[in-house]
Design an enzyme around this catalytic site. Structure first.
Site, PDB file in Angstrom:
ATOM      1  N   LYS A  88       0.849  -1.205   0.000  1.00  0.00           N
ATOM      2  CA  LYS A  88       0.000   0.000   0.000  1.00  0.00           C
ATOM      3  C   LYS A  88       0.874   1.240   0.000  1.00  0.00           C
ATOM      4  O   LYS A  88       0.621   2.193  -0.734  1.00  0.00           O
ATOM      5  CB  LYS A  88      -0.887   0.031   1.255  1.00  0.00           C
ATOM      6  CG  LYS A  88      -2.103  -0.831   1.162  1.00  0.00           C
ATOM      7  CD  LYS A  88      -2.869  -0.814   2.484  1.00  0.00           C
ATOM      8  CE  LYS A  88      -3.991  -1.822   2.450  1.00  0.00           C
ATOM      9  NZ  LYS A  88      -4.562  -2.126   3.749  1.00  0.00           N
TER      10      LYS A  88
ATOM     11  N   GLN B 183      -5.425  -1.404   9.600  1.00  0.00           N
ATOM     12  CA  GLN B 183      -5.328  -2.731   8.990  1.00  0.00           C
ATOM     13  C   GLN B 183      -5.994  -3.796   9.867  1.00  0.00           C
ATOM     14  O   GLN B 183      -5.720  -3.885  11.059  1.00  0.00           O
ATOM     15  CB  GLN B 183      -3.839  -3.060   8.767  1.00  0.00           C
ATOM     16  CG  GLN B 183      -3.580  -4.383   8.091  1.00  0.00           C
ATOM     17  CD  GLN B 183      -4.072  -4.431   6.648  1.00  0.00           C
ATOM     18  OE1 GLN B 183      -3.946  -3.470   5.895  1.00  0.00           O
ATOM     19  NE2 GLN B 183      -4.660  -5.540   6.267  1.00  0.00           N
TER      20      GLN B 183
ATOM     21  N   ASP C 179     -11.734   2.947   3.942  1.00  0.00           N
ATOM     22  CA  ASP C 179     -12.152   1.547   3.871  1.00  0.00           C
ATOM     23  C   ASP C 179     -13.669   1.445   3.678  1.00  0.00           C
ATOM     24  O   ASP C 179     -14.195   0.375   3.379  1.00  0.00           O
ATOM     25  CB  ASP C 179     -11.790   0.845   5.200  1.00  0.00           C
ATOM     26  CG  ASP C 179     -10.795  -0.283   4.990  1.00  0.00           C
ATOM     27  OD1 ASP C 179     -10.521  -0.619   3.823  1.00  0.00           O
ATOM     28  OD2 ASP C 179     -10.308  -0.831   5.997  1.00  0.00           O
TER      29      ASP C 179
END
Ligand code: NAP
Length: 296
Positions: free
Chosen positions: A54, A98, A121
């Site tokens: 990422k 995460q 997200d």
């Protein structure tokens, strides 16, 4: 008939290149760069690889990338305090914590603590609620990736019968909402669905997000259907003894019947980070009152 294989790697690379151009246009207008901060708690090796990728791809797209690594013993209060600091930081457009998180942390409390405007997200109930009401919002990355793959493959979504297998907040529910918004007739199947094979055989579009290796077989697929395999499962290799990756769909048998199909790896997987970059740019645009569609 043999299905056309959808090359998710190539579609994701094109999307990242498009985003890099738009980031430059954003910088000209906002006089700053979009910024993404990823928070990693603990030392899960798969998460570490994912977070590293990422970071690389965020920087390649011209955005500011920050990583905050916290020990596996981090308490919920400590993580909430990190999230509060990022919520208040004007240079941060996107916050991604995460998953999975260590056991002592209540994942839902963390999801709900993130400012919905920075929730790249798309898991905050405010964003999930908007998605379900058909209102523009930050949308979970993997479902967005599935929709882009359908579009790039020329699949007609409006009017199609779509079957989504799985109802998680990460994949199944949001991809069903996106398909509905695109005017498909949507069925959501799950572990209590009766005769899943018969349900799938009705589908012009099958999205498998189950987490069960090669559950969906070729004889479940309607001839010519589009098959999007979200599953990532590690199984022991037959000869090597090393693990290999397989999806939730039995690729060979399904590809013999489907019209288009995504492989695993190289299908949906690469789209997830590309869509995270897109969401970061979108969040930055919303915060700067710039229409994301006006960036060229
Ligand atoms: P999840 O939270 O475990 O949800 C799995 C869903 O599948 C649940 O709704 C469950 O039903 C349903 N299910 C389980 N067994 C079933 C069966 N035999 N028949 C029908 N439905 C069944 O998983 P997830 O987070 O959505 O992830 C799904 C898969 O996608 C995993 O393999 C994951 O690794 C992969 N994934 C990939 C990406 C990517 O970037 N490509 C991103 C996210 C996830 P119930 O609700 O009834 O329990």
């Amino acid at each position: 008939m043999t299905a056309t294989r959808i090359d998710g790697k190539a579609v994701a690379a094109d999307l990242r290149a498009e985003i890099a151009v738009k980031v430059k246009a954003f910088e000209k207008r906002a006089k700053r760069l979009p910024g993404l901060t990823v928070v990693l708690v603990g030392e899960d090796p798969a998460s570490e690889v994912y977070v590293r990728n990422k970071g690389i791809q965020t920087r390649e797209a011209g955005m500011v990338s920050n990583e905050i690594k916290l020990p596996g013993s981090t308490s919920q209060a400590e993580l909430l305090s990190v999230v509060a600091t990022l919520n208040a930081d004007p240079a941060v457009d996107g916050i991604l914590v995460q998953m999975p998180l260590p056991k002592q942390i209540d994942t839902q409390a963390i999801i709900e603590a993130i400012d919905p405007a920075k929730d790249v997200d798309g898991l905050h109930p405010a964003n999930a609620g908007k998605l379900n009401q058909g209102i523009e919002a930050l949308t979970p990355c993997t479902p967005l990736g599935c929709m882009i793959l359908l579009e790039k493959s020329g699949v007609q979504v409006a009017g199609a019968n779509a079957v989504v297998i799985g109802r998680s907040i990460l994949v199944g529910r949001p991809v069903a909402a996106l398909l509905l918004a695109a005017n498909a007739t949507v069925t959501i199947a799950h572990s209590r669905t009766k005769d899943l094979a018969a349900v799938c055989r009705q589908a012009d579009i099958v999205i498998a997000a189950v987490g069960k290796p090669e559950l969906v077989r070729g004889d479940w697929i309607k001839p010519g259907a589009a098959v999007i395999d979200v599953g990532i499962n590690r199984v022991p290799g037959v000869e090597s003894g090393k693990t290999r990756l397989v999806g939730d769909v039995h690729y060979e048998s399904a590809a013999a019947v489907a019209g288009v199909i995504t492989p695993v790896p190289g299908g949906v997987g690469p789209m997830t980070i590309a869509c995270l970059l897109q969401n970061t740019l979108t969040a930055a645009c919303y915060r700067e009152k710039i229409d994301p569609k006006s960036l060229v």
